[in-house]
Design a protein around this motif. Structure first.
Motif, PDB file in Angstrom:
ATOM      1  N   GLY A 141      10.628  -8.666  -0.319  1.00  0.00           N
ATOM      2  CA  GLY A 141       9.784  -8.972  -1.477  1.00  0.00           C
ATOM      3  C   GLY A 141       8.653  -9.922  -1.202  1.00  0.00           C
ATOM      4  N   TYR A 142       8.280 -10.077   0.076  1.00  0.00           N
ATOM      5  CA  TYR A 142       7.249 -11.048   0.427  1.00  0.00           C
ATOM      6  C   TYR A 142       5.837 -10.575   0.102  1.00  0.00           C
ATOM      7  CZ  TYR A 142      10.750 -13.663   3.122  1.00  0.00           C
ATOM      8  OH  TYR A 142      11.839 -14.392   3.518  1.00  0.00           O
TER       9      TYR A 142
ATOM     10  N   VAL B 173       7.991 -17.835   5.005  1.00  0.00           N
ATOM     11  CA  VAL B 173       8.531 -16.486   4.955  1.00  0.00           C
ATOM     12  C   VAL B 173       9.152 -16.149   6.301  1.00  0.00           C
ATOM     13  CG1 VAL B 173       6.918 -15.671   3.204  1.00  0.00           C
ATOM     14  CG2 VAL B 173       6.291 -15.513   5.604  1.00  0.00           C
ATOM     15  N   LEU B 174      10.216 -15.361   6.253  1.00  0.00           N
ATOM     16  CA  LEU B 174      10.896 -14.926   7.469  1.00  0.00           C
ATOM     17  C   LEU B 174      10.242 -13.639   7.958  1.00  0.00           C
ATOM     18  CD1 LEU B 174      14.628 -15.507   6.489  1.00  0.00           C
ATOM     19  CD2 LEU B 174      13.337 -16.761   8.207  1.00  0.00           C
ATOM     20  N   VAL B 175       9.627 -13.689   9.117  1.00  0.00           N
ATOM     21  CA  VAL B 175       8.993 -12.500   9.680  1.00  0.00           C
ATOM     22  C   VAL B 175       9.520 -12.288  11.097  1.00  0.00           C
ATOM     23  CG1 VAL B 175       6.905 -12.763   8.287  1.00  0.00           C
ATOM     24  CG2 VAL B 175       7.004 -13.810  10.558  1.00  0.00           C
ATOM     25  N   ASP B 176       9.464 -11.038  11.544  1.00  0.00           N
ATOM     26  CA  ASP B 176       9.908 -10.677  12.890  1.00  0.00           C
ATOM     27  C   ASP B 176       8.669 -10.525  13.771  1.00  0.00           C
ATOM     28  OD1 ASP B 176      11.123  -9.796  15.155  1.00  0.00           O
ATOM     29  OD2 ASP B 176      11.825  -7.886  14.309  1.00  0.00           O
ATOM     30  N   ARG B 177       8.350 -11.579  14.509  1.00  0.00           N
ATOM     31  CA  ARG B 177       7.158 -11.548  15.362  1.00  0.00           C
ATOM     32  C   ARG B 177       7.338 -10.668  16.599  1.00  0.00           C
ATOM     33  NH1 ARG B 177       3.976 -15.970  13.645  1.00  0.00           N
ATOM     34  NH2 ARG B 177       5.141 -17.313  12.220  1.00  0.00           N
ATOM     35  N   THR B 178       8.574 -10.329  16.897  1.00  0.00           N
ATOM     36  CA  THR B 178       8.818  -9.532  18.105  1.00  0.00           C
ATOM     37  C   THR B 178       8.324  -8.093  17.947  1.00  0.00           C
ATOM     38  OG1 THR B 178      11.050  -8.895  17.386  1.00  0.00           O
ATOM     39  CG2 THR B 178      10.825 -10.930  18.664  1.00  0.00           C
ATOM     40  N   VAL B 179       8.044  -7.670  16.710  1.00  0.00           N
ATOM     41  CA  VAL B 179       7.580  -6.298  16.514  1.00  0.00           C
ATOM     42  C   VAL B 179       6.119  -6.129  16.943  1.00  0.00           C
ATOM     43  CG1 VAL B 179       9.204  -5.939  14.614  1.00  0.00           C
ATOM     44  CG2 VAL B 179       6.874  -6.707  14.113  1.00  0.00           C
ATOM     45  N   ALA B 180       5.401  -7.227  17.067  1.00  0.00           N
ATOM     46  CA  ALA B 180       3.987  -7.148  17.444  1.00  0.00           C
ATOM     47  C   ALA B 180       3.854  -6.640  18.873  1.00  0.00           C
ATOM     48  CB  ALA B 180       3.336  -8.524  17.303  1.00  0.00           C
ATOM     49  N   ARG B 181       3.081  -5.557  19.044  1.00  0.00           N
ATOM     50  CA  ARG B 181       2.914  -4.974  20.365  1.00  0.00           C
ATOM     51  C   ARG B 181       1.897  -5.742  21.203  1.00  0.00           C
ATOM     52  NH1 ARG B 181       2.531  -0.524  16.881  1.00  0.00           N
ATOM     53  NH2 ARG B 181       4.406   0.764  16.793  1.00  0.00           N
TER      54      ARG B 181
ATOM     55  N   GLY C  24      10.579  -5.267   7.339  1.00  0.00           N
ATOM     56  CA  GLY C  24      11.500  -6.075   6.549  1.00  0.00           C
ATOM     57  C   GLY C  24      10.826  -6.957   5.519  1.00  0.00           C
ATOM     58  N   VAL C  25       9.549  -7.291   5.723  1.00  0.00           N
ATOM     59  CA  VAL C  25       8.895  -8.195   4.777  1.00  0.00           C
ATOM     60  C   VAL C  25       8.776  -7.549   3.407  1.00  0.00           C
ATOM     61  CG1 VAL C  25       7.651  -9.490   6.530  1.00  0.00           C
ATOM     62  CG2 VAL C  25       6.591  -7.456   5.541  1.00  0.00           C
TER      63      VAL C  25
ATOM     64  N   ALA D 235       2.365  -9.563   9.362  1.00  0.00           N
ATOM     65  CA  ALA D 235       3.586  -9.091  10.024  1.00  0.00           C
ATOM     66  C   ALA D 235       3.854  -7.638   9.647  1.00  0.00           C
ATOM     67  CB  ALA D 235       4.767  -9.973   9.628  1.00  0.00           C
ATOM     68  N   HIS D 236       3.613  -7.296   8.387  1.00  0.00           N
ATOM     69  CA  HIS D 236       3.803  -5.919   7.928  1.00  0.00           C
ATOM     70  C   HIS D 236       2.890  -4.968   8.693  1.00  0.00           C
ATOM     71  CE1 HIS D 236       4.555  -2.617   5.147  1.00  0.00           C
ATOM     72  NE2 HIS D 236       3.254  -2.499   4.946  1.00  0.00           N
ATOM     73  N   LEU D 237       1.633  -5.350   8.884  1.00  0.00           N
ATOM     74  CA  LEU D 237       0.693  -4.517   9.626  1.00  0.00           C
ATOM     75  C   LEU D 237       1.089  -4.399  11.096  1.00  0.00           C
ATOM     76  CD1 LEU D 237      -2.757  -5.671   8.186  1.00  0.00           C
ATOM     77  CD2 LEU D 237      -1.477  -3.594   7.632  1.00  0.00           C
ATOM     78  N   ALA D 238       1.739  -5.435  11.608  1.00  0.00           N
ATOM     79  CA  ALA D 238       2.157  -5.425  13.014  1.00  0.00           C
ATOM     80  C   ALA D 238       3.411  -4.596  13.232  1.00  0.00           C
ATOM     81  CB  ALA D 238       2.385  -6.852  13.504  1.00  0.00           C
ATOM     82  N   GLY D 239       4.088  -4.210  12.124  1.00  0.00           N
ATOM     83  CA  GLY D 239       5.252  -3.348  12.267  1.00  0.00           C
ATOM     84  C   GLY D 239       6.545  -3.894  11.689  1.00  0.00           C
TER      85      GLY D 239
END
Length: 258
Positions: A65-66, A100-108, A60-61, A53-57
């Motif tokens: 502290g994930y 873990v809580l990730v924001d998948r909407t950031v993935a292009r 917040g992760v 998720a971090h690589l995708a943008g």
């Protein structure tokens, strides 16, 4: 890297060395080794989700502290850590662990969103393969009563290898369970970006209950349970694993029954 994760690794290594050398109670050492190894992979599983998720943008992760491999930062300590630990301690298949809580909407790209879900089970698969390859290569020296080609193979460090076999079984089973394409599991997360929006909306109400539905089928319906067990055993057989190895490892793991 969190000190909690390093402590788990240290405990795991201690159990592995003790079971390998036969120091103290070897079966208790297997318990420490397998229990610790399970949580090491659990931390890496969740790190995989977070890092993808971090690589995708998703910035917040890192803020949450994930990325430091600390299992105490997971969403629900009871559901994510305590219950899987209890299931494993009882000798059963641990539930899919942390969250873990990730924001998948950031993935292009859709493949990036799919990789966020796939990155966790990939760690389970990786460690399952490492363990099974190690056992397959060590088969001529694995201690009895491992069965290879219908004959018992005798050798040193048998309790250690039984523990590795049980660990491999757990990782194969957890990977397969996670990859079932049911809402709420990673398998669904992998295919979800490729589904039509109306299909995703229609399946959304199932998400909180997906894992419960799968577990109910595994517990209450013998054909489903037997089919799942056969799939795990087939994978292990493909990698040349001793048929009785996981059962012997489970017996050693549950040292309090002896």
């Amino acid at each position: 890297m969190s000190s909690v994760f390093l402590a788990i690794v240290a405990v795991t290594v201690t159990g592995a060395v003790a079971s390998w050398t036969g120091y103290g109670d070897a079966k208790f050492a297997v318990f420490v080794f397998v229990f610790g190894a399970y949580f090491v992979v659990l931390c890496l599983h969740e790190f995989g989700h977070a890092y993808a998720a971090h690589l995708a943008g998703d910035s917040g992760v890192a803020a949450r502290g994930y990325l430091d491999l600390n299992p105490l930062r997971y969403l629900n300590p009871v559901l994510s850590l305590l219950l899987p630990a209890i299931y494993l301690a009882l000798g059963g298949l641990p539930l899919p662990g942390g969250a873990v809580l990730v924001d998948r909407t950031v993935a292009r790209k859709r493949w990036q969103a799919a990789m966020i879900s796939a990155s966790g089970p990939l760690f389970n698969i990786q460690f399952a393969v490492i363990a099974m390859v190690a056992i397959a290569l060590a088969a001529p020296t694995v201690g009895a009563p491992f069965i290879v080609g219908g004959s018992a193979i005798f050798g040193p460090h048998q309790v250690f290898w039984q523990g590795v076999s049980f660990f491999a079984y757990i990782q194969v089973a957890v990977a397969l369970l996670n990859l079932i394409p049911v809402p709420g599991l990673d398998g669904f997360g992998i295919i979800e970006p490729y589904l039509r929006p109306e299909t995703r909306r229609g399946l959304e109400p199932i998400r909180p209950y997906g894992i419960l539905l799968v577990l109910l089928l595994l517990v209450a319906f013998p054909p489903v349970r037997d089919g799942f067990s056969h799939a795990v055993e087939s994978i292990m057989s493909t990698f040349g694993q001793p048929y009785y190895g996981p059962g012997q490892g489970r017996d050693a793991f549950m040292f309090w029954q002896h």
